[in-house]
Design a protein around this motif. Structure first.
Motif, PDB file in Angstrom:
ATOM      1  N   UNK A 515      -1.554 -11.677  12.287  1.00 61.22           N
ATOM      2  CA  UNK A 515      -2.241 -12.736  12.478  1.00 61.22           C
ATOM      3  C   UNK A 515      -2.287 -13.248  10.889  1.00 61.22           C
ATOM      4  N   UNK A 516      -2.042 -12.076   9.929  1.00 64.29           N
ATOM      5  CA  UNK A 516      -2.380 -12.556   8.593  1.00 64.29           C
ATOM      6  C   UNK A 516      -1.109 -12.996   8.154  1.00 64.29           C
ATOM      7  N   UNK A 517       0.193 -12.755   8.732  1.00 70.93           N
ATOM      8  CA  UNK A 517       1.319 -13.362   8.469  1.00 70.93           C
ATOM      9  C   UNK A 517       1.396 -14.898   8.930  1.00 70.93           C
ATOM     10  N   UNK A 518       0.958 -15.008  10.244  1.00 76.69           N
ATOM     11  CA  UNK A 518       0.880 -16.440  10.726  1.00 76.69           C
ATOM     12  C   UNK A 518      -0.008 -17.133   9.721  1.00 76.69           C
ATOM     13  N   UNK A 519      -1.020 -16.860   9.271  1.00 77.88           N
ATOM     14  CA  UNK A 519      -1.900 -17.339   8.425  1.00 77.88           C
ATOM     15  C   UNK A 519      -1.650 -17.823   7.127  1.00 77.88           C
ATOM     16  N   UNK A 520      -0.486 -16.874   6.506  1.00 75.67           N
ATOM     17  CA  UNK A 520       0.124 -16.907   5.109  1.00 75.67           C
ATOM     18  C   UNK A 520       0.866 -18.179   5.469  1.00 75.67           C
ATOM     19  N   UNK A 521       2.034 -18.156   6.528  1.00 76.09           N
ATOM     20  CA  UNK A 521       2.764 -19.348   6.936  1.00 76.09           C
ATOM     21  C   UNK A 521       1.954 -20.704   7.092  1.00 76.09           C
ATOM     22  N   UNK A 522       0.986 -20.481   7.682  1.00 80.56           N
ATOM     23  CA  UNK A 522       0.018 -21.731   7.789  1.00 80.56           C
ATOM     24  C   UNK A 522      -0.162 -22.285   6.545  1.00 80.56           C
ATOM     25  N   UNK A 582      11.037 -18.520   3.277  1.00 84.52           N
ATOM     26  CA  UNK A 582      10.240 -17.167   3.222  1.00 84.52           C
ATOM     27  C   UNK A 582      11.306 -16.074   2.708  1.00 84.52           C
ATOM     28  N   UNK A 583      10.723 -15.183   1.771  1.00 81.21           N
ATOM     29  CA  UNK A 583      11.234 -14.312   1.166  1.00 81.21           C
ATOM     30  C   UNK A 583      10.689 -12.863   1.552  1.00 81.21           C
ATOM     31  N   UNK A 584      11.445 -11.834   2.003  1.00 81.66           N
ATOM     32  CA  UNK A 584      11.008 -10.355   2.227  1.00 81.66           C
ATOM     33  C   UNK A 584      11.412  -9.515   0.975  1.00 81.66           C
ATOM     34  N   UNK A 585      10.579  -8.938   0.526  1.00 80.77           N
ATOM     35  CA  UNK A 585      10.838  -8.032  -0.705  1.00 80.77           C
ATOM     36  C   UNK A 585      10.458  -6.620  -0.130  1.00 80.77           C
ATOM     37  N   UNK A 586      11.626  -5.961   0.472  1.00 78.81           N
ATOM     38  CA  UNK A 586      11.394  -4.528   1.122  1.00 78.81           C
ATOM     39  C   UNK A 586      11.543  -3.435  -0.054  1.00 78.81           C
ATOM     40  N   UNK A 587      11.101  -2.214   0.163  1.00 75.69           N
ATOM     41  CA  UNK A 587      11.508  -1.050  -0.704  1.00 75.69           C
ATOM     42  C   UNK A 587      10.853   0.045  -0.053  1.00 75.69           C
ATOM     43  N   UNK A 588      11.359   1.275  -0.675  1.00 74.62           N
ATOM     44  CA  UNK A 588      11.063   2.460  -0.055  1.00 74.62           C
ATOM     45  C   UNK A 588      11.425   2.467   1.532  1.00 74.62           C
ATOM     46  N   UNK A 589      10.825   2.978   2.266  1.00 74.08           N
ATOM     47  CA  UNK A 589      10.881   3.221   3.745  1.00 74.08           C
ATOM     48  C   UNK A 589      10.407   1.556   4.527  1.00 74.08           C
ATOM     49  N   UNK A 590      11.574   1.096   5.027  1.00 70.70           N
ATOM     50  CA  UNK A 590      11.544  -0.235   5.702  1.00 70.70           C
ATOM     51  C   UNK A 590      11.991  -0.119   7.133  1.00 70.70           C
ATOM     52  N   UNK A 591      11.316   0.287   7.885  1.00 70.66           N
ATOM     53  CA  UNK A 591      11.692   0.870   9.258  1.00 70.66           C
ATOM     54  C   UNK A 591      11.338   0.033  10.461  1.00 70.66           C
ATOM     55  N   UNK A 592      11.969   0.032  11.630  1.00 72.82           N
ATOM     56  CA  UNK A 592      11.741  -0.564  12.825  1.00 72.82           C
ATOM     57  C   UNK A 592      11.150  -1.993  12.522  1.00 72.82           C
ATOM     58  N   UNK A 593       9.813  -2.260  12.812  1.00 71.90           N
ATOM     59  CA  UNK A 593       9.497  -3.551  12.619  1.00 71.90           C
ATOM     60  C   UNK A 593       9.373  -4.106  11.069  1.00 71.90           C
ATOM     61  N   UNK A 594       9.474  -3.256  10.292  1.00 72.96           N
ATOM     62  CA  UNK A 594       9.547  -3.691   8.878  1.00 72.96           C
ATOM     63  C   UNK A 594      10.858  -4.237   8.458  1.00 72.96           C
ATOM     64  N   UNK A 595      12.014  -3.768   9.192  1.00 77.71           N
ATOM     65  CA  UNK A 595      13.198  -3.996   9.064  1.00 77.71           C
ATOM     66  C   UNK A 595      13.563  -5.580   9.896  1.00 77.71           C
ATOM     67  N   UNK A 596      12.884  -5.440  11.135  1.00 73.56           N
ATOM     68  CA  UNK A 596      13.069  -6.723  11.810  1.00 73.56           C
ATOM     69  C   UNK A 596      12.362  -8.116  11.001  1.00 73.56           C
ATOM     70  N   UNK A 597      11.277  -7.615  10.221  1.00 76.95           N
ATOM     71  CA  UNK A 597      10.783  -8.697   9.739  1.00 76.95           C
ATOM     72  C   UNK A 597      11.526  -8.930   8.611  1.00 76.95           C
ATOM     73  N   UNK A 598      12.307  -8.243   7.714  1.00 76.78           N
ATOM     74  CA  UNK A 598      13.212  -8.693   6.907  1.00 76.78           C
ATOM     75  C   UNK A 598      14.496  -9.384   7.344  1.00 76.78           C
TER      76      UNK A 598
END
Length: 801
Positions: A515-522, A582-598
């Motif tokens: 929900x927060x991610x959608x709001x940020x895009x809005x 949109x820019x993803x800034x991954x670091x450390x463990x970026x697994x599963x859904x975190x990877x999908x987002x990136x």
């Protein structure tokens, strides 16, 4: 003068030398790694009839050391192919090659006579103006400087890396007595900007800053543990993650580093710091001397404070050392009421008040421990550093502390810290008294998004230098907050760029985060130019909230689960097809859904230390947030005329099927998770958010246009599906995978083949998302999947069933 480093020479190829060579190779620098020539042949060399003049023999020491380093885990190098940037040689045949390098780093044994001989030889070949530094941590620079030329002395400093050089961020720069300011400034800047380090300017005092404070802390604990009757396990429980320190805490860390290494530095401090008020603490307690005599040095000798043994049933067990009997015994479970009080406090910095106020043995331990630490660090200014922030920076970067001593003191309260010291019989340093009497109630303050520290000579708070290249979210969160909910905070980074920062536990992605991610895009689409998704937690995101998935699946709320997965998919597609970059800034463990987002961002700006992958197989499902679709799409984009398309698709299938996780951002390019020519890697994680903001601005200002939805994804249908099914049958028959593994793999095969289409064709992303979601949901109805999810939630480890 503009100084560039294209090639370095590292003299000495031991653990540190090889590690330093690998880290320079990591950042794209050419390296010449040299060591001594062997004095005698090995049995193998004799059997082969080789002589000491043979080039292979002459380079055996350096080549063996580098090979050993490259095989070690964790790896010292971002990608094995980067080792090609390192050329090896020996000090007799190849020292003349240093005339062509820009920086010479000496990493030989810690003996002044040997170092002096090496420097004498270096002077014969070194071209004027070349940087020359030593990695010593114990020999005064003035001694090493003796007899050297004026140009040598002008360019000579200590650059002290911490082991392992790739992973520990501390880079202590100690200029020689005649070192030019230009050289000092360059080394400090290079460490931060190129090596990705925290550069700390130190004085030429025994053990510099990091080891002086760090070894004091450990030695203080060694004496305290006996005095308070604490066990090895109790100390490690009290000095680990609960106070923002590494999991290995104290005794396990000593085992990993090696007790002999710690004793060497402690003995050096005992001998060289006779005026230190804590001089007696550097004397080794009896149990340490016994361990040294027994050669119980830690991991390298198979036993230290802990010992790994195999029981009769073949299972491994960890025993711990009883410091009273000096015998190993079964580890005891540790619990303290004070620690229980901190379980609801997420950030270590917020726990210190509670910990030091504890009414049990743990509370007493923390009061004694922190009062001793505060008393010691206050007296090291100006001896080892003129500025208090350098001490904090050194402890965070060199020892993996979340917070430095003065930050912890601030968290407890300066006056409260003084109280704790007085209760233990310590006096307050005059500068602290002067500070509090002058109306300064803290060592640090935050103003206008920047950190200020108490400057002792100026008697006021001044801005900490070097922050302009960084964006520190902790500093701007309150003043720049645009919107927040329980899962995210949206901050204004300035220049029309927003940041969406996850705030959930381990940054898991659940309904509030989506929900927060959608709001940020809005918000970004309405009033801003671009969006960064970034945080400065320990890890970017460990993936979707599997606890929520488990509860829905157990309750058989499949409609709700379907809606939750669709919301995840839709949010990922929203990121890809929004009207702002949109820019993803991954670091450390970026697994599963975190990877999908990136995978769905317009660009990834990854920290070099990013461990990214689609790991859903470990919990019995396939990637359901667009990850399976995306790997099929990326494979399709790589199909070329006359290529064997099945091979390309199979590689992408195996990335998911084998739950591959990169051990660095550079390895993620091999998995096609990061894409060459599009995504970028940042070595210094502190600069990552600022760098991500720059890329968002670049895309926006270049005239960013909303992408057109894809309907041209080539899928291979039955041809690919047949190949995958034959493969999973063979793997199952060979007992490489379980029956449930086969079921999951076949579901993934169906999605990535685009279903059982009779022939290859083109489909839309939405088509693939729909069959991905269907496959994910069907796996959530399987008992064995629920067992896997439950096991992961309970133990944090995957279950093979």
């Amino acid at each position: 003068m503009t100084r560039r480093i294209n090639k370095v020479a590292v003299i000495g190829s031991g653990i540190m030398g090889s590690g330093i060579a690998c880290h320079f190779a990591n950042i794209g620098v050419e390296v010449l790694l040299l060591d001594i020539v062997p004095r005698e042949l090995t049995e193998k060399e004799q059997a082969k009839g080789l002589t000491l003049e043979n080039p292979v023999v002459r380079n055996r020491i350096v080549n063996d050391n580098l090979t050993s380093a490259l095989k070690s885990k964790p790896s010292p190098i971002y990608h094995q192919k980067f080792a090609n940037r390192i050329q090896t040689g020996n000090l007799e045949d190849d020292l003349h090659k240093i005339s062509g390098v820009d920086w010479i780093i000496e990493v030989v044994v810690e003996r002044l006579d040997i170092k002096k001989k090496v420097f004498e030889q270096i002077e014969k070949h070194r071209k004027p103006g070349t940087l020359i530094t030593s990695n010593t941590s114990g020999i005064p620079i003035s001694f090493m400087n003796e007899g050297r030329s004026e140009d040598f002395q002008k360019h000579f400093a200590v650059t002290h890396f911490f082991n392992p050089p790739r992973y520990l961020k501390l880079f202590e720069v100690v200029p020689g007595p005649d070192c030019s300011q230009e050289v000092t400034d360059f080394l400090m800047s290079y460490g931060e900007k190129f090596l990705g380090k925290t550069s700390v300017l130190a004085k030429d005092t025994p053990a510099f800053i990091g080891n002086r404070i760090g070894i004091f802390g450990i030695q203080s604990l060694f004496h305290q543990v006996k005095e308070m009757g604490l066990t090895v396990e109790e100390v490690d429980k009290l000095t680990g993650p609960v106070i923002g320190r590494p999991k290995s805490a104290t005794f396990r860390t000593v085992d990993v580093v090696g007790l002999d290494t710690l004793v060497h530095v402690a003995n050096g401090l005992y001998e060289n710091c006779p005026e230190d008020e804590a001089h007696g603490l550097f004397k080794l307690p009896g149990f340490i001397e016994t361990m040294m005599e027994n050669k119980w040095l830690g991991s390298k000798t198979g036993q230290g404070f802990y010992k790994k043994v195999k029981s009769d049933d073949g299972k491994s067990d960890i025993l711990s050392l009883d410091l009273d009997t000096m015998e190993y015994r079964t580890k005891k479970k540790v619990s303290f009421p004070t620690l229980e009080l901190t379980k609801t406090i997420d950030k270590p910095i917020d726990r210190f008040k509670v910990l030091t106020g504890g009414k049990d043995k743990a509370g007493e331990f923390y009061r004694k421990n922190f009062s001793a630490l505060f008393a010691y660090v206050q007296n090291r200014i100006p001896e080892i550093s003129d500025e208090l922030y350098r001490i904090d920076d050194a402890m965070k970067a060199g020892f993996g502390w979340d917070n430095g001593p003065f930050e912890i003191w601030d968290a407890i309260g300066v006056e409260k810290g003084i109280e704790l010291m007085k209760a233990e019989g310590y006096e307050t340093a005059s500068w602290i008294t002067e500070m509090t009497e002058g109306g300064n109630s803290s060592f640090y303050t935050v103003k206008d998004g920047a950190t200020f520290y108490y400057d002792i000579p100026a008697k006021k708070q001044v801005k900490k230098p070097g922050q302009d290249a960084f964006i520190i979210l902790d500093n701007i969160r309150k003043s720049n907050e645009v919107w927040k909910n329980s899962g995210v905070v949206v901050e204004d980074l300035g220049d029309g760029i927003l940041n969406c920062e996850f705030q959930s536990k381990m940054n898991t992605i659940g309904g509030d985060v989506l929900a927060g991610l959608n709001k940020a895009i809005d918000l970004a689409e309405k009033d801003f130019q671009g969006l960064v998704i970034g945080n400065q937690g320990a890890n970017f995101s460990v993936g979707a909230n599997i606890g929520m998935i488990f509860m829905m699946a157990v309750e058989q709320e499949y409609d709700e689960l379907n809606m939750a997965i669709k919301m995840f998919q839709d949010t990922m597609m929203r990121m890809r097809y929004s009207s702002i970059p949109t820019i993803s800034a991954p670091h450390g463990m970026t697994l599963g859904g975190g990877c999908e987002l990136s995978l769905h961002a317009d660009k990834i700006v990854a920290a070099a230390e990013t461990y990214i992958g689609l790991v859903e197989f470990g919990v019995g499902v396939i990637p359901g947030g667009g990850g399976s679709k995306e790997m099929a799409l990326r494979a399709s984009d790589l199909f070329r005329k006359d290529d064997v398309e099945l091979n390309v698709l199979r590689e992408h299938f195996l990335t998911i099927g084998m739950a591959k996780v990169s051990t660095s951002a550079y390895e993620a390019y091999d998995l096609n998770i990061l894409q060459k020519g599009k995504d970028v890697v940042v070595v210094n994680k502190d600069r990552q958010i600022a760098e991500a903001k720059k890329h968002a601005l670049l895309l926006a200002e270049a005239g960013y246009t909303k992408p057109i939805k894809r309907t041209d994804v080539k899928v291979l249908g039955k041809q690919a599906l047949g190949m995958f099914l034959v493969g999973t049958d063979a793997m199952y028959a060979g007992k490489y995978i379980s029956d449930h593994d086969k079921k999951i793999a076949n579901k993934l095969a169906y999605v990535m083949a685009g279903g059982d289409l009779s022939e290859a064709g083109y489909v839309s992303e939405q088509y693939l998302l729909d069959i991905e979601r269907e496959a994910f949901l069907s796996l959530c109805t399987e008992r064995k999947t629920l067992e896997r999810i439950q096991h992961m939630l309970k133990t944090g480890k995957p279950l093979r069933n």
